[in-house]
Design a protein around this motif. Structure first.
Motif, PDB file in Angstrom:
ATOM      1  N   ASP A   1      32.899  44.919  45.667  1.00  0.00           N
ATOM      2  CA  ASP A   1      34.042  45.116  46.547  1.00  0.00           C
ATOM      3  C   ASP A   1      33.611  44.957  47.996  1.00  0.00           C
ATOM      4  O   ASP A   1      32.671  45.629  48.459  1.00  0.00           O
ATOM      5  CB  ASP A   1      34.661  46.499  46.340  1.00  0.00           C
ATOM      6  CG  ASP A   1      35.373  46.609  44.998  1.00  0.00           C
ATOM      7  OD1 ASP A   1      35.490  45.591  44.290  1.00  0.00           O
ATOM      8  OD2 ASP A   1      35.807  47.732  44.660  1.00  0.00           O
ATOM      9  N   LEU A   2      34.288  44.061  48.721  1.00  0.00           N
ATOM     10  CA  LEU A   2      33.966  43.785  50.116  1.00  0.00           C
ATOM     11  C   LEU A   2      35.112  44.218  51.014  1.00  0.00           C
ATOM     12  O   LEU A   2      36.263  43.822  50.805  1.00  0.00           O
ATOM     13  CB  LEU A   2      33.716  42.286  50.347  1.00  0.00           C
ATOM     14  CG  LEU A   2      32.354  41.708  49.960  1.00  0.00           C
ATOM     15  CD1 LEU A   2      32.202  41.654  48.439  1.00  0.00           C
ATOM     16  CD2 LEU A   2      32.189  40.304  50.553  1.00  0.00           C
ATOM     17  N   ASN A   3      34.792  45.040  52.005  1.00  0.00           N
ATOM     18  CA  ASN A   3      35.719  45.348  53.082  1.00  0.00           C
ATOM     19  C   ASN A   3      35.512  44.342  54.207  1.00  0.00           C
ATOM     20  O   ASN A   3      34.550  43.558  54.200  1.00  0.00           O
ATOM     21  CB  ASN A   3      35.480  46.765  53.596  1.00  0.00           C
ATOM     22  CG  ASN A   3      35.820  47.821  52.562  1.00  0.00           C
ATOM     23  OD1 ASN A   3      36.958  47.914  52.122  1.00  0.00           O
ATOM     24  ND2 ASN A   3      34.832  48.614  52.168  1.00  0.00           N
TER      25      ASN A   3
ATOM     26  N   GLY B   1      40.936  42.212  55.429  1.00  0.00           N
ATOM     27  CA  GLY B   1      41.408  42.734  54.163  1.00  0.00           C
ATOM     28  C   GLY B   1      40.278  43.333  53.340  1.00  0.00           C
ATOM     29  O   GLY B   1      39.197  43.656  53.840  1.00  0.00           O
ATOM     30  N   LYS B   2      40.539  43.472  52.062  1.00  0.00           N
ATOM     31  CA  LYS B   2      39.542  43.957  51.108  1.00  0.00           C
ATOM     32  C   LYS B   2      39.655  43.123  49.852  1.00  0.00           C
ATOM     33  O   LYS B   2      40.758  42.856  49.366  1.00  0.00           O
ATOM     34  CB  LYS B   2      39.770  45.440  50.788  1.00  0.00           C
ATOM     35  CG  LYS B   2      38.733  46.037  49.842  1.00  0.00           C
ATOM     36  CD  LYS B   2      38.968  47.530  49.631  1.00  0.00           C
ATOM     37  CE  LYS B   2      37.902  48.136  48.719  1.00  0.00           C
ATOM     38  NZ  LYS B   2      38.101  49.601  48.523  1.00  0.00           N
ATOM     39  N   VAL B   3      38.511  42.689  49.307  1.00  0.00           N
ATOM     40  CA  VAL B   3      38.515  41.820  48.134  1.00  0.00           C
ATOM     41  C   VAL B   3      37.518  42.313  47.092  1.00  0.00           C
ATOM     42  O   VAL B   3      36.587  43.070  47.405  1.00  0.00           O
ATOM     43  CB  VAL B   3      38.182  40.351  48.508  1.00  0.00           C
ATOM     44  CG1 VAL B   3      39.183  39.795  49.483  1.00  0.00           C
ATOM     45  CG2 VAL B   3      36.766  40.248  49.057  1.00  0.00           C
ATOM     46  N   ARG B   4      37.736  41.864  45.882  1.00  0.00           N
ATOM     47  CA  ARG B   4      36.778  42.106  44.799  1.00  0.00           C
ATOM     48  C   ARG B   4      36.251  40.765  44.316  1.00  0.00           C
ATOM     49  O   ARG B   4      37.033  39.879  43.937  1.00  0.00           O
ATOM     50  CB  ARG B   4      37.429  42.869  43.655  1.00  0.00           C
ATOM     51  CG  ARG B   4      36.522  43.057  42.417  1.00  0.00           C
ATOM     52  CD  ARG B   4      37.098  44.100  41.474  1.00  0.00           C
ATOM     53  NE  ARG B   4      37.043  45.419  42.110  1.00  0.00           N
ATOM     54  CZ  ARG B   4      37.792  46.454  41.713  1.00  0.00           C
ATOM     55  NH1 ARG B   4      38.659  46.308  40.731  1.00  0.00           N
ATOM     56  NH2 ARG B   4      37.680  47.618  42.337  1.00  0.00           N
ATOM     57  N   VAL B   5      34.940  40.622  44.344  1.00  0.00           N
ATOM     58  CA  VAL B   5      34.288  39.411  43.851  1.00  0.00           C
ATOM     59  C   VAL B   5      33.652  39.743  42.509  1.00  0.00           C
ATOM     60  O   VAL B   5      32.869  40.703  42.398  1.00  0.00           O
ATOM     61  CB  VAL B   5      33.214  38.906  44.838  1.00  0.00           C
ATOM     62  CG1 VAL B   5      32.567  37.628  44.307  1.00  0.00           C
ATOM     63  CG2 VAL B   5      33.819  38.663  46.217  1.00  0.00           C
ATOM     64  N   THR B   6      34.000  38.969  41.491  1.00  0.00           N
ATOM     65  CA  THR B   6      33.432  39.159  40.158  1.00  0.00           C
ATOM     66  C   THR B   6      32.544  37.967  39.833  1.00  0.00           C
ATOM     67  O   THR B   6      32.974  36.813  39.925  1.00  0.00           O
ATOM     68  CB  THR B   6      34.537  39.295  39.097  1.00  0.00           C
ATOM     69  OG1 THR B   6      35.390  40.390  39.449  1.00  0.00           O
ATOM     70  CG2 THR B   6      33.941  39.552  37.725  1.00  0.00           C
ATOM     71  N   ILE B   7      31.290  38.277  39.470  1.00  0.00           N
ATOM     72  CA  ILE B   7      30.310  37.232  39.159  1.00  0.00           C
ATOM     73  C   ILE B   7      29.673  37.568  37.818  1.00  0.00           C
ATOM     74  O   ILE B   7      28.971  38.590  37.698  1.00  0.00           O
ATOM     75  CB  ILE B   7      29.222  37.140  40.244  1.00  0.00           C
ATOM     76  CG1 ILE B   7      29.849  36.924  41.628  1.00  0.00           C
ATOM     77  CG2 ILE B   7      28.231  36.026  39.923  1.00  0.00           C
ATOM     78  CD1 ILE B   7      28.868  37.046  42.768  1.00  0.00           C
ATOM     79  N   ASP B   8      29.942  36.737  36.816  1.00  0.00           N
ATOM     80  CA  ASP B   8      29.386  36.986  35.486  1.00  0.00           C
ATOM     81  C   ASP B   8      29.626  38.425  35.042  1.00  0.00           C
ATOM     82  O   ASP B   8      28.702  39.125  34.589  1.00  0.00           O
ATOM     83  CB  ASP B   8      27.888  36.649  35.461  1.00  0.00           C
ATOM     84  CG  ASP B   8      27.635  35.166  35.714  1.00  0.00           C
ATOM     85  OD1 ASP B   8      28.446  34.344  35.246  1.00  0.00           O
ATOM     86  OD2 ASP B   8      26.639  34.837  36.387  1.00  0.00           O
TER      87      ASP B   8
END
Length: 277
Positions: free
Chosen positions: A98-100, A86-93
């Motif tokens: 965006d990771l494929n 899949g594809k995800v979005r990681v939000t840190i502070d």
């Protein structure tokens, strides 16, 4: 949070199949709309299975920081994340990444307010965390920026491509190393000749295993080998005294992660094939 304790190799010699699986295999790491957390006393590794569906998953809401004795999860830790599908979005502070599929993210000590949301497809993230001694920059490592190494041959059924993401030649970390290995069609063996590294533990997440296929994960002391049947998206914890190899009924992939005393990749004690027992 599931807690796994260290096992003595003398005791493991006497384990039944079910005891061996209970001790070293996590077969339900990935659950839809959940963050699964496994704490291992082997070098204090923490494995995470993260599967967002409709809503973002916020790590701090799934991790009891009392278990770590800290104010937040990465107060004294670093973390590696790999996107299996899949594809995800990681939000840190408030910073987004965006990771494929087959991308990785290094998250440095001191990072907090971490959330993961699904953007496309079957979003599946695997994480591995280690204790850390200094803060290093968080960095996205797409697959094309990983160090690519081709090893093995079809003649020995171990032709494979290794992508090194969290590796000294790619990015600085405190102790955590991670990468992904893909076996070529017609190849089924990984990490042969077998080896141990007393100074590092290792964790394997096997994936790309078809429902009708399986992998035999080899472990144990070189003269007291055992095996665990592993299926798709299952995790094996490997202590430093154990070999960690595998043979599948078809080609497959796995995420490998290491933590311990050093990051010296040639610091291995290879086991001659004629001495395995």
């Amino acid at each position: 949070m599931l807690t796994k304790y260290s096992a003595n190799p003398c005791d493991v010699k006497k384990y039944t199949t079910s005891q061996l699986r209970d001790e070293f295999l996590i077969d339900d790491l990935f659950v839809k709309s959940e963050v699964k957390v496994v704490y291992s006393h082997i070098d204090r590794a923490v494995a995470l299975g993260i599967c967002p569906i409709d809503e973002p998953l916020i790590l701090e809401e799934w991790i009891d920081n009392k278990s770590f004795g800290t104010a937040f999860f990465l107060e004294r830790r670093e973390l590696g994340l790999t996107c299996l599908s899949g594809k995800v979005r990681v939000t840190i502070d408030a910073q987004t990444y965006d990771l494929n599929a087959m991308d990785a993210l290094y998250v440095g000590l001191g990072s907090r307010n971490i959330s993961i949301e699904k953007l496309e497809g079957d979003a599946t993230i695997y994480g591995l965390s280690a204790p850390a001694h200094k803060s290093l920059p968080t960095k996205l490592i797409p697959q094309h920026e990983a160090r690519e190494v081709k090893l093995g041959a079809l003649e020995t059924a171990n032709q494979r491509t290794i992508y090194q993401y969290l590796h000294p030649d790619v990015i600085e970390t405190c102790q955590l190393c991670m990468g992904i290995t893909h076996l070529a069609a017609g190849s089924v063996w990984n990490t042969m000749p077998a080896h141990t590294h007393e100074r590092r533990m290792e964790a394997y997440v096997y994936f790309n295993i078809k429902p009708e296929q399986t992998v035999f994960h080899m472990m144990g002391e070189p003269t007291e080998t055992r095996h665990i049947i592993v299926r798709d998206r299952q995790l094996v914890l490997s202590p430093s005294w154990s070999i960690h190899s595998g043979c599948g009924t078809q080609n497959y992939s796995f995420v490998w992660g290491m933590l311990g005393e050093n990051q010296t990749f040639d610091d291995m004690d290879f086991i001659p094939m004629d001495t395995l027992a």
